[in-house]
Design a protein around this motif. Structure first.
Motif, PDB file in Angstrom:
ATOM      1  N   GLU A  24      23.855  19.825  13.178  1.00 60.22           N
ATOM      2  CA  GLU A  24      24.322  19.655  14.548  1.00 60.22           C
ATOM      3  C   GLU A  24      23.690  20.645  15.531  1.00 60.22           C
ATOM      4  OE1 GLU A  24      26.400  17.337  15.911  1.00 60.22           O
ATOM      5  OE2 GLU A  24      26.137  16.334  13.980  1.00 60.22           O
ATOM      6  N   ASN A  77      22.993  19.421  19.246  1.00 64.24           N
ATOM      7  CA  ASN A  77      23.827  19.927  20.344  1.00 64.24           C
ATOM      8  C   ASN A  77      22.978  20.620  21.399  1.00 64.24           C
ATOM      9  OD1 ASN A  77      26.172  18.978  19.165  1.00 64.24           O
ATOM     10  ND2 ASN A  77      26.609  20.905  18.112  1.00 64.24           N
ATOM     11  N   ASP A 110      22.779  19.508  25.263  1.00 64.12           N
ATOM     12  CA  ASP A 110      23.126  20.461  26.318  1.00 64.12           C
ATOM     13  C   ASP A 110      22.005  20.618  27.335  1.00 64.12           C
ATOM     14  OD1 ASP A 110      25.516  20.872  25.052  1.00 64.12           O
ATOM     15  OD2 ASP A 110      24.931  22.774  24.103  1.00 64.12           O
TER      16      ASP A 110
END
Length: 649
Positions: free
Chosen positions: A624, A628, A632
């Motif tokens: 992840e 992520n 972002d």
């Protein structure tokens, strides 16, 4: 002799003794003061074996002797030896060898605040080049765990291996090993560690040391009862670096309370810690600074190992390098520092000898601050120095070039010739047998150039005193070095052009074909990122100097892999100029192959997601962290199939 466990470690690591036998290996380990009498091949083999046994949990030498005696000896002889600039591999374990999701590099080391300040200055310079405010940057300091390095992508736990490929040891999680602090899987790099207090209380009678215990946790065989209990008690854990306690703040805050911050973080955990890690946190700056083959430039380890002694200089011996520079080596009254018996130290150049008064009878302060080469920290009592007037190898009159004395007889000086021959075969790295002893023997029989060596037959080697088997092997190794695929930048670096080491050769050749580099102008070279005008000037002169030898060797038909990017379609292809990051297990090919393919299409390939990343290409079993980060930062995420469709468009 080696124990059965030590033999098993070497077998798993696919290491065999060729230069040494077991008796000599163990004799060397117990007599580190004899390291200087080893041949280069013996020294490198000893280091390789010692590293494998240490990382396998059954060491034959202490850390101090490994770092400050044996590695020191190699660095003293060959500061740019490949062994010193690659990630020291972890011992192998049974399991599938797979490519790591990210490269796990070693960490550069510093042993003084001055070295840390020089590192911070490099960060400040990079920040200015990116238009970032250095005072506003955040530094992070964490403990440097002394455990067993591994990488967890959430599905597989990998050993560090050689930094690029490791072994699947996910079985340790199946055995009940937990992530420290109740953390989740998939947090990336970390180390398998054991509580110091628990080890002393419960395990010290069953395992020689903590590393021996860590190795037992990873092995494929059934765990010992004590190891199983340690896992159940969560005294043994996988500690991701992302979960480590950390100090964060500005450079001003860090430098103002350096000692206090370091000591607080150093003693924060109940695990073996051998230093602290300092790093910059800005992702754009990390990507911009990048990495060498050995370590990330945006990160450094601080370790304490300072010891000094006042020593008398017995003599100063001049030595001629392959570049013709005369290096002053101070012969010293034998002194033990940081686990090493020292009898020599290198002064940087003869201007230093002249200015500081280093000569027979001088008293110096010798420092061993974790560096592999002892440092002359201060001259306490100076004497009248002895400055050589002639080359110690060929007798040619020396000339001054700034701080250095130079032998200009580069075509006939024995030291320059033999060191250059050794350098060629060492950098080429696809041959064995052409170390100092072989090269010296060839030189004594008037073999003075690399192309002349490649023309030798078995009969000619035998006529020079080599044995029949050795002669046959040398000819086979010469053939091997021509047949095995080798990167064009490595081939170029082997010629030893000043300022054209492996890194700069690898930077230059994606822009220009190997056969075209001799026609380049200074402007052409300066146009490549990383080359300054002064560098370009000396590179042009150096290339002109090696061209006759290059042409002869190139005609021998080496199997060279071109790294030149086809820029004719740069502006048309969707990947041209884009920054791409790959993660997860790919089906199209190995990740290295996909990176080469992307570069050939004009893309830049990164190792971490930042605000400058254009595409994150994901395979199977993706953690992840990068996903992520991409979400972002608004980075486009492509599946492997979407990526393949893109590059075919």
């Amino acid at each position: 002799m080696l124990t059965q466990n030590q033999k098993a470690i070497l077998s798993r690591s696919q290491l065999t003794l060729t230069e040494l036998d077991e008796k000599k290996l163990l004799h060397i380990a117990s007599h580190p003061d004899r390291a200087e009498h080893l041949s280069d091949a013996e020294l490198v083999e000893f280091l390789t074996i010692a590293n494998a046994l240490y990382r396998g949990g059954d060491a034959i030498v202490s850390d101090a002797d490994y770092d400050f005696v044996f590695q020191a000896e190699l660095k003293k002889r060959h500061p740019n030896h490949p062994f010193l600039h690659r990630v020291e591999p972890e011992s192998a374990f049974t399991g599938k060898t797979v490519e790591l999701p990210v490269h796990m590099l070693s960490t550069d080391k510093a042993y003084s605040l001055d070295e840390i300040k020089r590192w911070a200055a490099r960060i400040e310079k990079a920040a200015e080049e990116l238009g970032k405010s250095f005072p506003d940057l955040t530094f992070r300091v964490t403990p440097k765990l002394d455990g067993y390095a591994a990488y967890d992508d959430g599905a597989i736990l990998y050993t560090r291996g050689d930094g690029r490929k490791g072994t699947d040891i996910s079985r340790v999680f199946e055995r009940g090993l937990k992530v420290a602090n109740g953390g989740d899987r998939g947090l990336g790099a970390g180390e398998i560690v054991i509580s110091k207090s628990y080890f002393q209380q419960r395990l010290a009678n069953h395992f020689d040391n903590a590393r021996n215990f860590q190795a037992s946790v990873i092995k494929e065989k059934e765990l010992e009862e004590h190891a199983e209990q340690a896992i159940r008690d969560q005294a043994a854990v996988f500690y991701p670096f992302a979960l480590l306690p950390a100090w964060t703040g500005s450079w001003k805050q860090l430098s103002n309370d350096f000692e206090g911050i370091i000591q607080t973080i150093w003693h924060k955990l109940d695990y073996d810690v051998d230093g602290v890690i300092l790093e910059i946190t800005d992702p754009d700056l990390k990507e911009y600074m990048g990495a060498t083959r050995h370590h990330h430039r945006w990160q450094i380890a601080y370790k304490e190992n300072v010891e000094t002694a006042e020593v008398e200089v017995l003599n100063v011996t001049p030595q001629t390098s392959r570049s013709g520079r005369i290096t002053p080596v101070a012969e010293l009254e034998p002194t033990r520092l940081s686990g090493a018996l020292l009898s020599r130290a290198t002064a940087h150049h003869y201007k230093m000898v002249q200015d500081k008064g280093i000569g027979p009878g001088a008293i110096i302060r010798l420092a061993r601050s974790g560096e592999v080469i002892p440092k002359i920290e201060e001259v306490i009592m100076a004497v009248e120095p002895q400055i050589p007037e002639h080359c110690p190898s060929c007798g040619t009159e020396l000339v001054w070039d700034n701080d250095y004395l130079i032998c200009t007889n580069n075509l006939e000086c024995p030291a320059q010739i033999t060191h250059s021959l050794e350098h060629f075969f060492r950098v080429l790295k696809n041959n064995d047998g052409f170390g100092p002893a072989t090269i010296k023997k060839l030189y004594q029989h008037d073999i003075r150039t690399v192309d002349a060596i490649y023309q030798l037959s078995v009969e000619q080697f035998e006529a020079m005193g080599f044995g029949p088997k050795q002669s046959q092997n040398l000819v086979e190794q010469l053939q091997r070095s021509r047949n095995e695929a080798i990167e064009d930048w490595r081939f170029l670096a082997a010629f030893g052009v000043f300022r054209m080491g492996l890194g700069n050769c690898e930077k230059l050749l994606p822009h220009y074909p190997l056969t075209d580099i001799f026609q380049l102008s200074e402007q052409d070279i300066v146009a490549v990122e990383g080359f300054a005008e002064k560098t370009a000037t000396v590179v042009i002169k150096g290339l002109a100097k090696i061209k006759p030898l290059f042409d002869k060797l190139y005609r021998l038909g080496f199997n060279l892999e071109s790294s030149t990017i086809d820029r004719s379609r740069d502006n048309q292809h969707p990947l041209a100029g884009k920054l791409v990051v790959f993660t997860g297990a790919m089906q199209h090919g190995s990740r290295d192959d996909m990176k080469k393919e992307a570069k050939a299409l004009g893309a830049k390939v990164g190792s971490s997601v930042s605000g400058k990343t254009d595409y994150l290409v994901i395979g199977e079993k993706v953690g992840e962290t990068k996903l992520n980060a991409a979400r972002d930062k608004g980075v486009a995420i492509l599946t492997e199939r979407q990526y393949l469709d893109l590059i075919k468009s």
